[in-house]
Design a protein around this motif. Structure first.
Motif, PDB file in Angstrom:
ATOM      1  N   ALA A  32       0.832  -1.214   0.000  1.00  0.00           N
ATOM      2  CA  ALA A  32       0.000   0.000   0.000  1.00  0.00           C
ATOM      3  C   ALA A  32       0.862   1.258   0.000  1.00  0.00           C
ATOM      4  O   ALA A  32       0.604   2.201  -0.765  1.00  0.00           O
ATOM      5  N   GLU A  33       1.903   1.283   0.828  1.00  0.00           N
ATOM      6  CA  GLU A  33       2.787   2.454   0.904  1.00  0.00           C
ATOM      7  C   GLU A  33       3.550   2.635  -0.408  1.00  0.00           C
ATOM      8  O   GLU A  33       3.726   3.752  -0.889  1.00  0.00           O
ATOM      9  N   GLY A  34       4.012   1.518  -1.004  1.00  0.00           N
ATOM     10  CA  GLY A  34       4.717   1.600  -2.282  1.00  0.00           C
ATOM     11  C   GLY A  34       3.835   2.148  -3.390  1.00  0.00           C
ATOM     12  O   GLY A  34       4.266   2.985  -4.183  1.00  0.00           O
ATOM     13  N   ILE A  35       2.593   1.684  -3.446  1.00  0.00           N
ATOM     14  CA  ILE A  35       1.645   2.192  -4.444  1.00  0.00           C
ATOM     15  C   ILE A  35       1.393   3.680  -4.219  1.00  0.00           C
ATOM     16  O   ILE A  35       1.411   4.480  -5.172  1.00  0.00           O
ATOM     17  N   ASP A  36       1.177   4.078  -2.966  1.00  0.00           N
ATOM     18  CA  ASP A  36       0.947   5.496  -2.659  1.00  0.00           C
ATOM     19  C   ASP A  36       2.140   6.355  -3.064  1.00  0.00           C
ATOM     20  O   ASP A  36       1.970   7.445  -3.631  1.00  0.00           O
ATOM     21  N   CYS A  37       3.358   5.892  -2.763  1.00  0.00           N
ATOM     22  CA  CYS A  37       4.553   6.662  -3.123  1.00  0.00           C
ATOM     23  C   CYS A  37       4.699   6.774  -4.638  1.00  0.00           C
ATOM     24  O   CYS A  37       5.047   7.844  -5.150  1.00  0.00           O
ATOM     25  N   ALA A  38       4.438   5.678  -5.355  1.00  0.00           N
ATOM     26  CA  ALA A  38       4.516   5.719  -6.819  1.00  0.00           C
ATOM     27  C   ALA A  38       3.500   6.707  -7.375  1.00  0.00           C
ATOM     28  O   ALA A  38       3.812   7.500  -8.270  1.00  0.00           O
TER      29      ALA A  38
END
Length: 163
Positions: A32-38
Protein backbone atom coordinates in the motif's frame (compact mmCIF):
# COMPACT_ATOMS: atom_id res chain seq x y z
CA UNK A 1 16.34 21.15 -21.53
CA UNK A 2 16.24 20.18 -17.83
CA UNK A 3 17.72 16.88 -16.69
CA UNK A 4 15.28 14.18 -15.66
CA UNK A 5 14.58 13.86 -11.95
CA UNK A 6 14.02 10.52 -10.26
CA UNK A 7 12.37 10.39 -6.85
CA UNK A 8 13.24 7.41 -4.64
CA UNK A 9 11.12 6.49 -1.66
CA UNK A 10 12.67 4.34 1.07
CA UNK A 11 9.59 2.85 2.69
CA UNK A 12 11.32 1.69 5.85
CA UNK A 13 14.72 0.90 7.27
CA UNK A 14 16.71 -1.67 9.17
CA UNK A 15 16.05 -0.47 12.69
CA UNK A 16 12.55 -1.90 13.33
CA UNK A 17 9.46 -0.10 14.55
CA UNK A 18 11.20 0.53 17.88
CA UNK A 19 13.08 3.40 16.20
CA UNK A 20 10.66 4.06 13.34
CA UNK A 21 7.20 3.39 14.83
CA UNK A 22 5.18 4.39 11.74
CA UNK A 23 7.17 2.50 9.13
CA UNK A 24 5.38 -0.24 7.17
CA UNK A 25 6.57 -3.77 7.95
CA UNK A 26 3.80 -6.12 6.81
CA UNK A 27 3.49 -7.21 3.20
CA UNK A 28 0.13 -5.45 2.81
CA UNK A 29 1.44 -2.23 4.40
CA UNK A 30 4.56 -2.21 2.20
CA UNK A 31 2.48 -2.76 -0.93
CA UNK A 32 0.00 0.00 0.00
CA UNK A 33 2.79 2.45 0.90
CA UNK A 34 4.72 1.60 -2.28
CA UNK A 35 1.64 2.19 -4.44
CA UNK A 36 0.95 5.50 -2.66
CA UNK A 37 4.55 6.66 -3.12
CA UNK A 38 4.52 5.72 -6.82
CA UNK A 39 1.27 7.60 -7.32
CA UNK A 40 2.78 10.61 -5.54
CA UNK A 41 5.68 10.65 -8.03
CA UNK A 42 8.32 8.18 -6.85
CA UNK A 43 9.80 6.09 -9.63
CA UNK A 44 12.11 4.08 -7.37
CA UNK A 45 11.07 2.21 -4.20
CA UNK A 46 13.55 0.78 -1.67
CA UNK A 47 12.31 -1.81 0.83
CA UNK A 48 13.29 -3.96 3.79
CA UNK A 49 11.09 -6.95 4.62
CA UNK A 50 10.27 -8.08 8.14
CA UNK A 51 9.48 -11.49 9.60
CA UNK A 52 5.80 -11.40 10.65
CA UNK A 53 6.52 -13.73 13.60
CA UNK A 54 9.48 -11.88 15.12
CA UNK A 55 9.10 -8.34 13.80
CA UNK A 56 12.79 -8.43 12.80
CA UNK A 57 14.23 -7.65 9.40
CA UNK A 58 15.08 -10.76 7.44
CA UNK A 59 16.21 -11.73 3.98
CA UNK A 60 13.45 -13.79 2.40
CA UNK A 61 12.99 -14.22 -1.33
CA UNK A 62 9.25 -14.97 -1.04
CA UNK A 63 8.61 -11.90 1.15
CA UNK A 64 10.45 -9.61 -1.27
CA UNK A 65 8.74 -11.20 -4.27
CA UNK A 66 5.29 -10.67 -2.70
CA UNK A 67 5.95 -6.97 -2.11
CA UNK A 68 7.56 -6.36 -5.51
CA UNK A 69 4.79 -8.15 -7.39
CA UNK A 70 2.10 -6.52 -5.24
CA UNK A 71 3.29 -3.00 -6.03
CA UNK A 72 3.92 -3.74 -9.71
CA UNK A 73 0.42 -5.09 -10.11
CA UNK A 74 -0.66 -1.44 -9.88
CA UNK A 75 2.40 0.71 -10.63
CA UNK A 76 5.39 0.33 -12.96
CA UNK A 77 8.27 1.40 -10.72
CA UNK A 78 11.74 0.16 -9.88
CA UNK A 79 11.65 -1.71 -6.56
CA UNK A 80 14.81 -2.99 -4.93
CA UNK A 81 15.70 -4.74 -1.68
CA UNK A 82 18.25 -3.98 0.94
CA UNK A 83 21.21 -6.17 1.79
CA UNK A 84 21.59 -7.79 5.20
CA UNK A 85 23.56 -5.50 7.47
CA UNK A 86 27.20 -6.48 7.68
CA UNK A 87 29.41 -4.80 10.19
CA UNK A 88 30.30 -4.29 13.80
CA UNK A 89 28.28 -2.81 16.62
CA UNK A 90 24.62 -3.59 17.22
CA UNK A 91 24.59 -6.60 14.86
CA UNK A 92 28.22 -7.80 14.69
CA UNK A 93 27.44 -9.78 11.53
CA UNK A 94 29.82 -10.78 8.77
CA UNK A 95 28.76 -12.53 5.58
CA UNK A 96 30.47 -14.26 2.72
CA UNK A 97 29.64 -12.28 -0.45
CA UNK A 98 27.49 -15.11 -1.85
CA UNK A 99 25.44 -15.26 1.38
CA UNK A 100 25.02 -11.50 1.60
CA UNK A 101 23.72 -11.26 -1.98
CA UNK A 102 21.74 -14.53 -1.99
CA UNK A 103 18.30 -12.88 -2.02
CA UNK A 104 19.39 -10.33 -4.63
CA UNK A 105 20.64 -13.17 -6.82
CA UNK A 106 17.36 -15.09 -6.48
CA UNK A 107 15.30 -11.97 -7.28
CA UNK A 108 17.49 -11.24 -10.32
CA UNK A 109 17.17 -14.84 -11.54
CA UNK A 110 13.37 -14.52 -11.20
CA UNK A 111 13.42 -11.39 -13.37
CA UNK A 112 12.25 -9.13 -10.53
CA UNK A 113 15.20 -6.70 -10.35
CA UNK A 114 16.27 -3.80 -12.54
CA UNK A 115 18.33 -2.29 -9.75
CA UNK A 116 20.12 -3.38 -6.57
CA UNK A 117 22.12 -1.77 -3.84
CA UNK A 118 25.87 -2.42 -3.89
CA UNK A 119 27.06 0.21 -1.33
CA UNK A 120 30.81 0.48 -1.79
CA UNK A 121 32.66 1.69 1.26
CA UNK A 122 32.03 1.83 4.97
CA UNK A 123 29.75 4.10 6.98
CA UNK A 124 29.48 4.77 10.69
CA UNK A 125 25.87 4.95 11.91
CA UNK A 126 25.45 6.47 15.36
CA UNK A 127 22.65 8.30 17.18
CA UNK A 128 23.35 11.73 18.66
CA UNK A 129 23.41 10.57 22.29
CA UNK A 130 26.00 7.92 21.48
CA UNK A 131 28.13 10.46 19.59
CA UNK A 132 28.08 12.72 22.64
CA UNK A 133 29.32 9.75 24.68
CA UNK A 134 31.92 8.94 21.97
CA UNK A 135 30.40 5.52 21.24
CA UNK A 136 30.14 3.93 17.82
CA UNK A 137 26.79 2.15 17.52
CA UNK A 138 27.27 0.50 14.17
CA UNK A 139 29.97 0.37 11.54
CA UNK A 140 28.35 -0.62 8.21
CA UNK A 141 31.01 -2.49 6.28
CA UNK A 142 30.98 -3.37 2.59
CA UNK A 143 34.13 -5.33 1.83
CA UNK A 144 35.88 -5.34 -1.51
CA UNK A 145 34.93 -9.01 -2.15
CA UNK A 146 31.25 -8.15 -1.46
CA UNK A 147 31.37 -5.15 -3.80
CA UNK A 148 33.04 -7.18 -6.55
CA UNK A 149 30.50 -9.99 -6.16
CA UNK A 150 27.57 -7.54 -6.28
CA UNK A 151 28.96 -5.91 -9.42
CA UNK A 152 29.47 -9.34 -11.03
CA UNK A 153 25.80 -10.17 -10.29
CA UNK A 154 24.73 -6.85 -11.81
CA UNK A 155 26.70 -7.60 -14.96
CA UNK A 156 25.51 -11.20 -15.19
CA UNK A 157 21.81 -10.40 -14.58
CA UNK A 158 21.74 -6.97 -16.28
CA UNK A 159 20.54 -4.90 -13.32
CA UNK A 160 21.82 -1.45 -12.40
CA UNK A 161 24.05 -1.26 -9.32
CA UNK A 162 22.89 1.46 -6.95
CA UNK A 163 25.66 3.25 -5.08
Amino acid sequence: MPSPVFIEAALNGPWSQRRQPLMPVTTDALIAEGIDCARAGASIIHIHVYDPDTGQQFEDFDAYRAVIEGIREYEDVIIYPTLPLSGFGETDQKFAPEARFETVRKLAEAGLLEWSVIDPGTTQITELDAINEEQVQFLYINSEPEIRYGLELASQHHFVPSF
